[in-house]
Design an enzyme around this catalytic site. Structure first.
Site, PDB file in Angstrom:
ATOM      1  N   ILE A  32       3.315   4.304  -6.698  1.00 21.18           N
ATOM      2  CA  ILE A  32       2.333   4.501  -7.764  1.00 21.18           C
ATOM      3  C   ILE A  32       1.325   5.578  -7.372  1.00 21.18           C
ATOM      4  CG2 ILE A  32       0.458   3.382  -9.030  1.00 21.18           C
ATOM      5  CD1 ILE A  32       2.088   0.755  -8.774  1.00 21.18           C
ATOM      6  N   TYR A 181      -0.032 -11.327   1.624  1.00 23.35           N
ATOM      7  CA  TYR A 181      -0.169 -10.096   0.844  1.00 23.35           C
ATOM      8  C   TYR A 181      -1.095 -10.320  -0.354  1.00 23.35           C
ATOM      9  CZ  TYR A 181       0.815  -6.459  -2.546  1.00 23.35           C
ATOM     10  OH  TYR A 181       0.671  -5.466  -3.482  1.00 23.35           O
ATOM     11  N   LYS A 185      -4.810  -8.532  -1.212  1.00 26.59           N
ATOM     12  CA  LYS A 185      -5.146  -7.832  -2.445  1.00 26.59           C
ATOM     13  C   LYS A 185      -6.338  -8.495  -3.152  1.00 26.59           C
ATOM     14  CE  LYS A 185      -3.268  -4.715  -3.656  1.00 26.59           C
ATOM     15  NZ  LYS A 185      -3.467  -3.292  -3.292  1.00 26.59           N
TER      16      LYS A 185
END
Length: 319
Positions: A32, A181, A185
């Site tokens: 991205i 993970y 975030k």
């Protein structure tokens, strides 16, 4: 009585020009982040790719140059897992002001064992959150020197159902990769919201904006050799998923809008319109657990301790 001025609709394919402005995209060499950099380069701005891998960054720069005539794109070495190296990376920018940084780079591990950086921190938490926290500390003078600068932090839909364990931020007691993970975030997202609170408290014009890209698949992403090559078979096999998720080119849209749109405000969260998974970028209400100032303040204090950086938000100097 005069009518209110018309606010132009946002068009992801006709972005406003940004000549003379400088943007840093962490992890801008792939995924991205690459498409964030490509789209921003198309506005005439100078775009800096922050990346550990020089060869991959050079491939990304070549790809952007082949699609954006006259693109102003360059690379700066950046290793978010090594906080001690970040001041040198910021010095290497060679800038006296910075219009925006997109905190995009991230590490996602799928399987044990738990991995640590050379500094002894769990790899995903260190890269995804602590590295960006420390980088913001070193970028602060450049951002403060730029009226209306923006710090755009990339969260994840995976964090929506997670909660932080403030007594085990680095998953030392109970390590599960996917949960670690998601929590890393979530820490990033809480940081972005708390940063906005602190910027507003001192009257800063710098904006902290939170985004999440929704669902993005390589198989729905257009080819950008040598950065990404999509086969016809992959594209055809994943076409039905295009009803639910999207390619990484479209997943870049919330970050690009957060950088460029003059209507964006600090503390907002931007995400894809359709269920937060795909579509045009739009604002989304903050998830309830992101609005918890006590957890965010404790995370901030822990992040200062773990990075050795006292990230202090100051007001711009009046001239």
């Amino acid at each position: 009585m005069p009518s209110a001025p018309r606010v132009p609709l946002w068009d992801v394919h006709r972005l406003p020009r940004a000549e003379g402005r400088s943007f840093l995209v962490t992890g801008g060499n792939a995924g991205i982040g690459y498409f964030v950099a490509e789209q921003l380069a198309g506005t005439g701005a100078t775009v800096v790719l922050g990346s550990r891998d020089r060869a991959k960054a050079e491939g990304a720069i070549a790809s952007i140059g082949s699609r954006v005539p006259g693109a102003r794109v360059r690379h700066v070495p950046l290793d978010l897992a090594d906080p001690a190296s970040l001041k040198a990376s910021v010095d290497a920018l060679g800038l006296d002001r910075l219009d925006a940084v997109v905190h995009n780079a991230g590490v996602a591990l799928d399987h044990p064992p738990r991995r640590e950086t050379t500094g002894g921190h769990e790899l995903m938490f260190a890269t995804n959150h602590l590295g960006h926290f420390a980088l913001t500390h070193h970028l602060a003078p450049l951002l403060t020197a730029t009226p209306g600068s923006r710090i755009v932090t990339t969260g994840s839909f995976a964090a929506k159902s997670e909660r932080l364990d403030l007594d085990d931020l680095q998953s030392a007691r109970d390590y599960r990769p996917k949960r670690a993970y998601a929590r890393s975030k979530l820490a990033q997202m809480l940081f972005a919201v708390e940063l906005d609170r602190r910027l507003r408290a001192v009257g800063s014009t710098t904006l902290s904006v939170l985004i999440h890209p929704g669902g993005a698949l390589d198989a729905l992403t257009p080819s950008r050799p040598p950065v990404h090559v999509r086969t016809t078979g992959e594209r055809l096999s994943r076409l039905p998923l295009g009803l639910v998720v999207q390619g990484k080119d479209a997943a870049a849209w919330p970050a690009v809008r957060a950088v460029l749109d003059p209507g964006v405000r600090g503390g907002q969260m931007w995400s894809p319109r359709a269920f937060g998974l795909r579509g045009m970028p739009t604002t989304e209400p903050l998830w309830p657990h992101l609005a918890d100032p006590t957890t965010a303040a404790r995370l901030w204090a822990a992040s200062c301790d773990l990075t050795g950086n006292d990230l202090t938000v100051t007001a711009p100097t009046r001239r």
